[in-house]
Design an enzyme around this catalytic site. Structure first.
Site, PDB file in Angstrom:
ATOM      1  N   HIS A 226       0.831  -1.211   0.000  1.00  0.00           N
ATOM      2  CA  HIS A 226       0.000   0.000   0.000  1.00  0.00           C
ATOM      3  C   HIS A 226       0.865   1.261   0.000  1.00  0.00           C
ATOM      4  CE1 HIS A 226      -3.062  -2.921   1.016  1.00  0.00           C
ATOM      5  NE2 HIS A 226      -3.978  -1.998   0.826  1.00  0.00           N
TER       6      HIS A 226
ATOM      7  N   GLN B 272      -8.303   8.403  -1.797  1.00  0.00           N
ATOM      8  CA  GLN B 272      -7.627   9.486  -1.081  1.00  0.00           C
ATOM      9  C   GLN B 272      -8.343  10.823  -1.326  1.00  0.00           C
ATOM     10  OE1 GLN B 272      -3.365   9.547  -0.793  1.00  0.00           O
ATOM     11  NE2 GLN B 272      -3.162   7.321  -1.031  1.00  0.00           N
TER      12      GLN B 272
END
Lengths: 182, 182
Positions: free
Chosen positions: B74, B95
């Protein structure tokens, strides 16, 4: 099959942060960056054999479905990805070394037919270390292994994956003075 | 965060060969195609929750180093990959949903500093389901979780990975009438 990239030393390997480590080693098992991501915790490695030992331990500790999954991340030999030029650079070189880029139409048809049978029977592709086998040995191996039980084929395929992995590691890391495990 | 691709039905999912299945589901766990490759054997799935159950079982059955490895695949939140536009499309959207694409310079500096501390302490990045948290909650969560022991953080991070995975699955598969697990 010389890599065009300069080899890196084990000192440099042991100094890589995990992100760089995954970039460098993320395809030593085809499309399975998880293997590199997992074994990074075991630095420092003594040499390439030591690093390969950890990858082997990781792969063999996976549940059966994970070992099958590793096989499913591999392309068919001389299959449609090769035809479309969509293999990884590692697979392209390996299949070329085995002579699979110059098989006859008849051989290709036979290979496709056997690959299809193999996939239908086992639910994963036939995997063999192409750099250790020429096309004739690959065709013979495929015919023989088609007769095996599924459990044995997962085990056999995974051993081949780990040989491929070992040769890929030696393409990346300086190891001229390290005896080959193969 | 609507996907721009049309949703596929569970009937279609159950009909995919492993190669197509890996193409479709290969990033429901970030950069970890092995998860999709492993669970393909369990078709047919009743619904998206059933498919997610198998992925959960697979991830939790991994040896500890494999679970850490999943976390290492990640990216940092609002980190250098985001700055360079090199996130996967899924991570970019997630995000953005958390407001991480519009944080102030001060917040960004604080996030970077905490991310660095977290990575230094644990050897993997801080992972949180950004679609379930806004930037303030993420910053607070990061400060709190920095205090945890490593073993707890692997467990906590993996639970977040599985939440992210679940939302990604629901972006791919028709499931309007399936109660959400989250």
């Amino acid at each position: 099959m010389a890599s065009t990239k300069p080899l890196i030393s084990m000192v440099q390997v042991n100094d890589l942060d995990y992100e760089s480590f995954i970039t460098v080693f993320g395809n030593v098992i085809e499309h399975c960056a998880l293997a590199a991501a997992a074994v990074w915790r075991h630095r420092p490695y003594r040499d390439v054999n030591h690093l390969h030992d950890y990858i082997t331990t990781f792969a063999k500790a996976l549940p059966l479905e994970g070992q099958e999954g590793i096989l499913r991340l591999h392309p068919d030999l001389a299959g449609h990805l090769a035809d479309a030029g969509q293999l990884t650079s590692e697979s392209t070189n390996e299949q070329r070394t085995a002579g699979l880029d110059s098989i006859t139409a008849d051989e290709k048809q036979k290979l496709k037919s056997l690959n299809d049978k193999y996939r239908d029977k086992f639910g994963f592709p036939f995997v063999i270390c192409a750099r250790q086998n020429k096309k004739e040995a690959i065709l013979n191996g495929l015919e023989q292994r088609l007769q095996n039980k599924c459990e044995l084929e997962v085990k056999t395929g995974l051993e081949e994956v780990l040989k491929i992995c070992y040769l890929r590691l030696r393409d990346i890391v300086e190891c001229a003075d390290i005896d080959s495990k193969l």
